[in-house]
Motif scaffolding. Structure first.
Motif, mmCIF file in Angstrom:
data_model
loop_
_atom_site.group_PDB
_atom_site.id
_atom_site.type_symbol
_atom_site.label_atom_id
_atom_site.label_comp_id
_atom_site.label_asym_id
_atom_site.label_seq_id
_atom_site.Cartn_x
_atom_site.Cartn_y
_atom_site.Cartn_z
ATOM 1 N N VAL A 295 0.852 -1.190 0.000
ATOM 2 C CA VAL A 295 0.000 0.000 0.000
ATOM 3 C C VAL A 295 0.890 1.243 0.000
ATOM 4 O O VAL A 295 1.872 1.312 0.745
ATOM 5 N N GLY A 296 0.569 2.180 -0.888
ATOM 6 C CA GLY A 296 1.372 3.411 -0.983
ATOM 7 C C GLY A 296 2.396 3.367 -2.107
ATOM 8 O O GLY A 296 2.905 4.412 -2.512
ATOM 9 N N ASP A 297 2.710 2.180 -2.607
ATOM 10 C CA ASP A 297 3.626 2.098 -3.758
ATOM 11 C C ASP A 297 2.957 2.737 -4.970
ATOM 12 O O ASP A 297 1.734 2.848 -5.034
ATOM 13 N N ARG A 298 3.762 3.113 -5.956
ATOM 14 C CA ARG A 298 3.230 3.673 -7.203
ATOM 15 C C ARG A 298 3.386 2.645 -8.317
ATOM 16 O O ARG A 298 4.364 1.877 -8.336
ATOM 17 N N VAL A 299 2.432 2.655 -9.241
ATOM 18 C CA VAL A 299 2.523 1.783 -10.427
ATOM 19 C C VAL A 299 2.156 2.596 -11.664
ATOM 20 O O VAL A 299 1.460 3.617 -11.569
ATOM 21 N N ARG A 300 2.613 2.108 -12.809
ATOM 22 C CA ARG A 300 2.258 2.743 -14.090
ATOM 23 C C ARG A 300 1.304 1.844 -14.852
ATOM 24 O O ARG A 300 1.580 0.658 -15.035
ATOM 25 N N LEU A 301 0.223 2.430 -15.332
ATOM 26 C CA LEU A 301 -0.700 1.721 -16.220
ATOM 27 C C LEU A 301 -0.483 2.239 -17.632
ATOM 28 O O LEU A 301 -0.346 3.462 -17.828
ATOM 29 N N LEU A 302 -0.446 1.336 -18.607
ATOM 30 C CA LEU A 302 -0.249 1.738 -19.999
ATOM 31 C C LEU A 302 -1.592 1.648 -20.724
ATOM 32 O O LEU A 302 -2.173 0.564 -20.836
ATOM 33 N N PRO A 303 -2.118 2.768 -21.226
ATOM 34 C CA PRO A 303 -3.442 2.772 -21.855
ATOM 35 C C PRO A 303 -3.464 2.006 -23.170
ATOM 36 O O PRO A 303 -2.490 2.010 -23.930
ATOM 37 N N ALA A 304 -4.621 1.395 -23.471
ATOM 38 C CA ALA A 304 -4.780 0.676 -24.740
ATOM 39 C C ALA A 304 -5.194 1.606 -25.877
ATOM 40 O O ALA A 304 -5.024 1.273 -27.048
ATOM 41 N N HIS A 305 -5.748 2.794 -25.545
ATOM 42 C CA HIS A 305 -6.160 3.726 -26.606
ATOM 43 C C HIS A 305 -5.839 5.149 -26.144
ATOM 44 O O HIS A 305 -6.432 5.656 -25.186
ATOM 45 N N VAL A 306 -4.947 5.782 -26.868
ATOM 46 C CA VAL A 306 -4.429 7.086 -26.447
ATOM 47 C C VAL A 306 -5.500 8.184 -26.487
ATOM 48 O O VAL A 306 -5.655 8.934 -25.519
ATOM 49 N N ASP A 307 -6.256 8.313 -27.598
ATOM 50 C CA ASP A 307 -7.136 9.490 -27.766
ATOM 51 C C ASP A 307 -8.137 9.671 -26.622
ATOM 52 O O ASP A 307 -8.191 10.735 -26.005
ATOM 53 N N PRO A 308 -8.981 8.655 -26.333
ATOM 54 C CA PRO A 308 -9.960 8.873 -25.258
ATOM 55 C C PRO A 308 -9.317 8.957 -23.883
ATOM 56 O O PRO A 308 -9.867 9.598 -22.988
ATOM 57 N N THR A 309 -8.148 8.324 -23.691
ATOM 58 C CA THR A 309 -7.465 8.439 -22.399
ATOM 59 C C THR A 309 -7.081 9.890 -22.147
ATOM 60 O O THR A 309 -7.375 10.465 -21.096
ATOM 61 N N VAL A 310 -6.432 10.504 -23.132
ATOM 62 C CA VAL A 310 -5.999 11.892 -22.976
ATOM 63 C C VAL A 310 -7.203 12.804 -22.724
ATOM 64 O O VAL A 310 -7.152 13.716 -21.895
ATOM 65 N N ALA A 311 -8.304 12.532 -23.425
ATOM 66 C CA ALA A 311 -9.470 13.409 -23.333
ATOM 67 C C ALA A 311 -10.107 13.417 -21.936
ATOM 68 O O ALA A 311 -10.888 14.303 -21.620
ATOM 69 N N TYR A 312 -9.757 12.436 -21.093
ATOM 70 C CA TYR A 312 -10.283 12.414 -19.719
ATOM 71 C C TYR A 312 -9.511 13.340 -18.778
ATOM 72 O O TYR A 312 -9.936 13.546 -17.638
ATOM 73 N N HIS A 313 -8.350 13.832 -19.207
ATOM 74 C CA HIS A 313 -7.437 14.516 -18.278
ATOM 75 C C HIS A 313 -7.267 15.992 -18.613
ATOM 76 O O HIS A 313 -7.459 16.397 -19.759
ATOM 77 N N GLU A 314 -6.868 16.773 -17.610
ATOM 78 C CA GLU A 314 -6.660 18.207 -17.821
ATOM 79 C C GLU A 314 -5.219 18.541 -18.161
ATOM 80 O O GLU A 314 -4.930 19.589 -18.719
ATOM 81 N N ARG A 315 -4.287 17.684 -17.744
ATOM 82 C CA ARG A 315 -2.884 17.935 -18.096
ATOM 83 C C ARG A 315 -2.082 16.642 -18.121
ATOM 84 O O ARG A 315 -2.507 15.620 -17.591
ATOM 85 N N MET A 316 -0.931 16.713 -18.778
ATOM 86 C CA MET A 316 -0.002 15.593 -18.732
ATOM 87 C C MET A 316 1.333 16.140 -18.221
ATOM 88 O O MET A 316 1.692 17.281 -18.505
ATOM 89 N N TYR A 317 2.029 15.316 -17.486
ATOM 90 C CA TYR A 317 3.320 15.707 -16.925
ATOM 91 C C TYR A 317 4.422 15.046 -17.741
ATOM 92 O O TYR A 317 4.400 13.829 -17.958
ATOM 93 N N VAL A 318 5.362 15.877 -18.176
ATOM 94 C CA VAL A 318 6.465 15.380 -18.997
ATOM 95 C C VAL A 318 7.579 14.960 -18.051
ATOM 96 O O VAL A 318 8.053 15.778 -17.247
ATOM 97 N N VAL A 319 7.983 13.701 -18.127
ATOM 98 C CA VAL A 319 8.952 13.185 -17.150
ATOM 99 C C VAL A 319 10.150 12.545 -17.847
ATOM 100 O O VAL A 319 10.048 12.073 -18.989
ATOM 101 N N ASP A 320 11.255 12.578 -17.149
ATOM 102 C CA ASP A 320 12.443 11.838 -17.591
ATOM 103 C C ASP A 320 12.962 11.121 -16.353
ATOM 104 O O ASP A 320 13.476 11.776 -15.437
ATOM 105 N N GLY A 321 12.795 9.819 -16.286
ATOM 106 C CA GLY A 321 13.128 9.083 -15.066
ATOM 107 C C GLY A 321 12.261 9.574 -13.927
ATOM 108 O O GLY A 321 11.042 9.642 -14.041
#
Ligand SMILES: Cc1ncc(COP(=O)(O)O)c(C=O)c1O
Length: 335
Positions: A295-321
């Motif tokens: 509990v408290g760990d972080r995980v990454r989920l990889l979306p199966a369809h980019v367009d509708p996934t993005v449309a649910y969100h207000e921003r994306m964070y650009v990360v490097d490591g």
């Protein structure tokens, strides 16, 4: 800011993967031979990166996308690759500080465009996608009608969406067939532009003068199955909020189907096995021989369809490591 500082669920863009994708596509389709489709990412910040990489002409699916690009100073050459009958929205695009071209496929869409003061159109041709686009046999007549209404006809478009996920062996031949229909219409219509194609056909479509691809920028696991040279840049950063330990145990992440476009299937959980998604949760199990997180760990989920996934969100964070480099507003949402 560090990745661990972000609240969850948050949409992440892996900066090296994004840069790789833009470079690979730009090699195949340089400059304005690529007309990136903003429907996949809905962000003027991301569009600005593409313009800086030499691709200043954009394709859009909604008036909102066109108006947002124009307001952001990205209106050099905008194509609304979609039919619109709403006179108010067409008039707003006509008076925007941008070069705006719209797709038309009927007398009604031509009349709406001309009536609202739109100056330029493409004749949209059905190439087998069962979506918008006229029959090739009437494309020439529609072009004449558009010219008679004072519109400048720049050429044709035809989106071979039904072939994007076609497996390798038959793809090229079927794309050739679809493009044969489009070129036949183009011979009747005239103009310089033959617009079409997408991420899934970028390597085999040799007939269009400009490619309308968008998903390649961020990618999704559905396109990932094709083995294209683009990397998965988009992920959903989640917190593990509940764990049921034991040999057939499971864990629960705090992002579900309200944060993920699911029409192309379930997301993948990096390092684990997805069981199912519900409104606010994704339930997953350990891989064979793997461990459940805490509990408290972080995980990454990889979306199966980019367009509708993005449309649910207000921003994306650009990360490097672990580092958060930037935050891009998803400011072209809605219609
Ligand atoms: C008209 C049109 N052109 C091109 C595309 C290609 O986009 P992608 O990069 O997702 O294959 C789409 C996707 O839906 C589209 O609707």
């Amino acid at each position: 800011m560090r990745l661990s500082d972000l609240s969850t669920p948050s949409l992440l863009v892996d900066a090296p993967a994004f840069a790789h994708n833009v470079a690979v596509m730009g090699e195949a389709w340089p400059g304005t031979t690529l007309r990136p489709h903003v429907k996949a990412f809905k962000s003027t910040s991301l569009a600005r990166e593409l313009a800086a990489a030499g691709h200043p002409a954009f394709c859009a699916a909604t008036p909102r996308e066109v108006l947002g690009l124009a307001a952001a100073g990205l209106g050099a050459d905008l194509l609304l690759a979609n039919e619109v009958l709403d006179g108010a929205r067409l008039a707003a695009m006509a008076s925007a500080d941008a070069r705006v071209t719209v797709a038309v496929d009927s007398e009604a869409t031509i009349a709406a465009a001309a009536g609202a003061g739109i100056g330029e159109v493409l004749i949209d041709v059905d190439v087998g996608c069962l979506r918008c686009g006229c029959d090739p046999s009437v494309a020439g007549r529609l072009a004449e009608l558009a010219r008679a209404r004072g519109l400048h006809v720049r050429g044709v478009m035809g989106y071979e969406g039904q072939l994007m996920m076609e497996p390798g062996a038959t793809k090229e031949e079927r794309v050739a067939g679809a493009m044969h229909r489009l070129l036949g219409a183009h011979a009747e219509v005239g103009g310089d532009v033959v617009s079409g194609g997408g991420t899934g056909t970028y390597a085999v479509n040799r007939w269009v003068t400009e490619l309308q691809a968008g998903s390649f920028t961020l990618m999704d696991t559905d396109y990932g199955r094709l083995g294209l040279p683009f990397r998965q840049a988009l992920s959903l950063w989640c917190t593990v909020v509940s764990v049921h330990a034991g040999p057939s145990g499971w864990a629960v992440a705090d992002g579900g189907l309200k944060a993920l476009g699911m029409d192309h299937g379930n997301p993948s959980v990096v390092g684990h096995v997805l069981v199912y998604c519900s409104d606010e949760h994704s339930t997953f199990a350990a891989t064979d021989g793997g461990m459940l997180p805490s509990v408290g760990d972080r995980v990454r989920l990889l979306p199966a369809h980019v367009d509708p996934t993005v449309a649910y969100h207000e921003r994306m964070y650009v990360v490097d490591g672990e580092e958060v480099l930037d935050s891009w507003a998803i400011d072209l949402r809605n219609w």
